[in-house]
Design a protein around this motif. Structure first.
Motif, PDB file in Angstrom:
ATOM      1  N   THR A  84     -33.508  26.545   2.764  1.00 26.96           N
ATOM      2  CA  THR A  84     -32.438  26.583   3.763  1.00 26.96           C
ATOM      3  C   THR A  84     -33.001  26.281   5.148  1.00 26.96           C
ATOM      4  OG1 THR A  84     -31.235  28.189   2.419  1.00 26.96           O
ATOM      5  CG2 THR A  84     -30.565  27.975   4.722  1.00 26.96           C
ATOM      6  N   GLU A  85     -34.125  26.900   5.466  1.00 25.70           N
ATOM      7  CA  GLU A  85     -34.750  26.655   6.771  1.00 25.70           C
ATOM      8  C   GLU A  85     -35.258  25.222   6.908  1.00 25.70           C
ATOM      9  OE1 GLU A  85     -37.447  29.651   8.220  1.00 25.70           O
ATOM     10  OE2 GLU A  85     -36.289  31.227   7.224  1.00 25.70           O
ATOM     11  N   LEU A  86     -35.598  24.600   5.791  1.00 19.99           N
ATOM     12  CA  LEU A  86     -36.037  23.203   5.797  1.00 19.99           C
ATOM     13  C   LEU A  86     -34.852  22.230   5.756  1.00 19.99           C
ATOM     14  CD1 LEU A  86     -39.016  23.579   3.322  1.00 19.99           C
ATOM     15  CD2 LEU A  86     -39.187  22.973   5.755  1.00 19.99           C
ATOM     16  N   ASN A  87     -33.649  22.802   5.772  1.00 21.40           N
ATOM     17  CA  ASN A  87     -32.404  22.021   5.725  1.00 21.40           C
ATOM     18  C   ASN A  87     -32.234  21.236   4.427  1.00 21.40           C
ATOM     19  OD1 ASN A  87     -31.400  22.823   8.295  1.00 21.40           O
ATOM     20  ND2 ASN A  87     -32.927  21.473   9.218  1.00 21.40           N
ATOM     21  N   PHE A  88     -32.810  21.772   3.340  1.00 22.69           N
ATOM     22  CA  PHE A  88     -32.592  21.186   2.021  1.00 22.69           C
ATOM     23  C   PHE A  88     -31.309  21.740   1.410  1.00 22.69           C
ATOM     24  CE2 PHE A  88     -37.455  20.800   1.136  1.00 22.69           C
ATOM     25  CZ  PHE A  88     -37.563  19.810   2.090  1.00 22.69           C
ATOM     26  N   ILE A  89     -30.930  22.962   1.821  1.00 19.25           N
ATOM     27  CA  ILE A  89     -29.738  23.634   1.297  1.00 19.25           C
ATOM     28  C   ILE A  89     -28.834  24.003   2.469  1.00 19.25           C
ATOM     29  CG2 ILE A  89     -28.825  25.618   0.013  1.00 19.25           C
ATOM     30  CD1 ILE A  89     -31.458  25.855  -1.449  1.00 19.25           C
ATOM     31  N   ASP A  90     -27.583  23.692   2.329  1.00 16.43           N
ATOM     32  CA  ASP A  90     -26.551  24.062   3.307  1.00 16.43           C
ATOM     33  C   ASP A  90     -26.473  25.587   3.382  1.00 16.43           C
ATOM     34  OD1 ASP A  90     -23.431  24.950   3.037  1.00 16.43           O
ATOM     35  OD2 ASP A  90     -23.685  23.420   4.588  1.00 16.43           O
ATOM     36  N   SER A  91     -26.195  26.127   4.548  1.00 13.18           N
ATOM     37  CA  SER A  91     -26.191  27.584   4.728  1.00 13.18           C
ATOM     38  C   SER A  91     -25.139  28.278   3.872  1.00 13.18           C
ATOM     39  CB  SER A  91     -26.021  27.961   6.198  1.00 13.18           C
ATOM     40  OG  SER A  91     -24.809  27.462   6.702  1.00 13.18           O
ATOM     41  N   ASN A  92     -23.976  27.668   3.675  1.00 14.42           N
ATOM     42  CA  ASN A  92     -22.946  28.281   2.815  1.00 14.42           C
ATOM     43  C   ASN A  92     -23.403  28.331   1.362  1.00 14.42           C
ATOM     44  OD1 ASN A  92     -21.096  28.797   4.881  1.00 14.42           O
ATOM     45  ND2 ASN A  92     -20.199  26.755   4.713  1.00 14.42           N
ATOM     46  N   GLU A  93     -24.003  27.244   0.898  1.00 16.58           N
ATOM     47  CA  GLU A  93     -24.525  27.205  -0.473  1.00 16.58           C
ATOM     48  C   GLU A  93     -25.656  28.217  -0.620  1.00 16.58           C
ATOM     49  OE1 GLU A  93     -24.939  26.017  -4.478  1.00 16.58           O
ATOM     50  OE2 GLU A  93     -23.320  25.805  -3.042  1.00 16.58           O
ATOM     51  N   SER A  94     -26.486  28.323   0.403  1.00 15.48           N
ATOM     52  CA  SER A  94     -27.584  29.276   0.386  1.00 15.48           C
ATOM     53  C   SER A  94     -27.077  30.701   0.230  1.00 15.48           C
ATOM     54  CB  SER A  94     -28.400  29.146   1.673  1.00 15.48           C
ATOM     55  OG  SER A  94     -29.414  30.117   1.716  1.00 15.48           O
ATOM     56  N   LEU A  95     -26.060  31.058   0.997  1.00 19.92           N
ATOM     57  CA  LEU A  95     -25.488  32.411   0.903  1.00 19.92           C
ATOM     58  C   LEU A  95     -24.965  32.687  -0.495  1.00 19.92           C
ATOM     59  CD1 LEU A  95     -23.622  32.683   4.319  1.00 19.92           C
ATOM     60  CD2 LEU A  95     -25.705  33.899   3.616  1.00 19.92           C
ATOM     61  N   LYS A  96     -24.325  31.706  -1.099  1.00 18.86           N
ATOM     62  CA  LYS A  96     -23.792  31.852  -2.466  1.00 18.86           C
ATOM     63  C   LYS A  96     -24.938  32.071  -3.457  1.00 18.86           C
ATOM     64  CE  LYS A  96     -21.565  28.989  -5.956  1.00 18.86           C
ATOM     65  NZ  LYS A  96     -22.786  28.601  -6.647  1.00 18.86           N
ATOM     66  N   LEU A  97     -25.962  31.233  -3.356  1.00 19.59           N
ATOM     67  CA  LEU A  97     -27.092  31.354  -4.273  1.00 19.59           C
ATOM     68  C   LEU A  97     -27.840  32.669  -4.081  1.00 19.59           C
ATOM     69  CD1 LEU A  97     -28.481  27.708  -4.043  1.00 19.59           C
ATOM     70  CD2 LEU A  97     -27.274  28.729  -5.994  1.00 19.59           C
ATOM     71  N   LEU A  98     -28.060  33.062  -2.826  1.00 14.32           N
ATOM     72  CA  LEU A  98     -28.756  34.320  -2.555  1.00 14.32           C
ATOM     73  C   LEU A  98     -27.967  35.516  -3.062  1.00 14.32           C
ATOM     74  CD1 LEU A  98     -30.174  33.577   1.004  1.00 14.32           C
ATOM     75  CD2 LEU A  98     -31.488  33.867  -1.120  1.00 14.32           C
ATOM     76  N   SER A  99     -26.644  35.434  -2.999  1.00 12.53           N
ATOM     77  CA  SER A  99     -25.800  36.503  -3.523  1.00 12.53           C
ATOM     78  C   SER A  99     -25.948  36.598  -5.043  1.00 12.53           C
ATOM     79  CB  SER A  99     -24.344  36.239  -3.138  1.00 12.53           C
ATOM     80  OG  SER A  99     -23.496  37.180  -3.730  1.00 12.53           O
ATOM     81  N   GLU A 100     -25.993  35.452  -5.706  1.00  9.22           N
ATOM     82  CA  GLU A 100     -26.190  35.434  -7.160  1.00  9.22           C
ATOM     83  C   GLU A 100     -27.549  36.041  -7.521  1.00  9.22           C
ATOM     84  OE1 GLU A 100     -25.260  31.721  -9.297  1.00  9.22           O
ATOM     85  OE2 GLU A 100     -24.228  31.066  -7.471  1.00  9.22           O
ATOM     86  N   VAL A 101     -28.579  35.652  -6.786  1.00 11.29           N
ATOM     87  CA  VAL A 101     -29.925  36.177  -7.056  1.00 11.29           C
ATOM     88  C   VAL A 101     -29.964  37.689  -6.834  1.00 11.29           C
ATOM     89  CG1 VAL A 101     -32.349  36.142  -6.338  1.00 11.29           C
ATOM     90  CG2 VAL A 101     -31.080  33.992  -6.531  1.00 11.29           C
ATOM     91  N   ALA A 102     -29.351  38.159  -5.756  1.00 14.83           N
ATOM     92  CA  ALA A 102     -29.334  39.600  -5.468  1.00 14.83           C
ATOM     93  C   ALA A 102     -28.655  40.371  -6.596  1.00 14.83           C
ATOM     94  CB  ALA A 102     -28.631  39.867  -4.141  1.00 14.83           C
ATOM     95  N   GLU A 103     -27.564  39.840  -7.101  1.00  9.90           N
ATOM     96  CA  GLU A 103     -26.861  40.508  -8.200  1.00  9.90           C
ATOM     97  C   GLU A 103     -27.733  40.546  -9.454  1.00  9.90           C
ATOM     98  OE1 GLU A 103     -22.578  40.390 -10.517  1.00  9.90           O
ATOM     99  OE2 GLU A 103     -23.207  38.623  -9.413  1.00  9.90           O
TER     100      GLU A 103
END
Length: 119
Positions: A84-103
């Protein structure tokens, strides 16, 4: 032996693999053998280790593989943040993926604790 498909954590981690692969398809081609490969492997490692643990003979062995899955989930979390910081992943997509990982991390922890109580 337990059928891994019965675990919701496996189902969710399998879905995460699909989501990660779709996301990394748009990563820069220069990162194909570096970052893209690493993030895909970390994602794959989560359900793969659940499957392998379920194929073992003892619950103790299953717990060991669930810990490996958990470690891979933690690794994936970092890789998503870095991407995300390297701008490979959009911030909205990042939040979705991070939420999945956290779960998934929470579910793995709960499953490990449940099985350990039965040992």
């Amino acid at each position: 032996m337990v059928d891994y498909r019965n675990y919701i954590v496996w189902q969710k981690s399998h879905r995460l693999v699909i989501d990660i692969y779709k996301t990394t398809a748009s990563f820069p081609k220069s990162e194909q053998f570096n970052f893209t490969s690493q993030i895909n492997r970390a994602a794959l490692s989560i359900p793969i280790n659940i499957v392998e643990g379920c194929g073992r003979e003892t619950q103790k062995e299953l717990v060991r593989f669930l810990y490996i899955s958990s470690g891979s989930a933690h690794e994936l979390e970092y890789l998503i943040q870095a991407a995300t910081e390297l701008n490979f992943i959009d911030s909205n997509e990042s939040l979705k993926l991070l939420s999945e990982v956290a779960e998934i991390k929470k579910m793995l922890y709960a499953l490990i604790q449940t099985i350990k109580k039965q040992l």
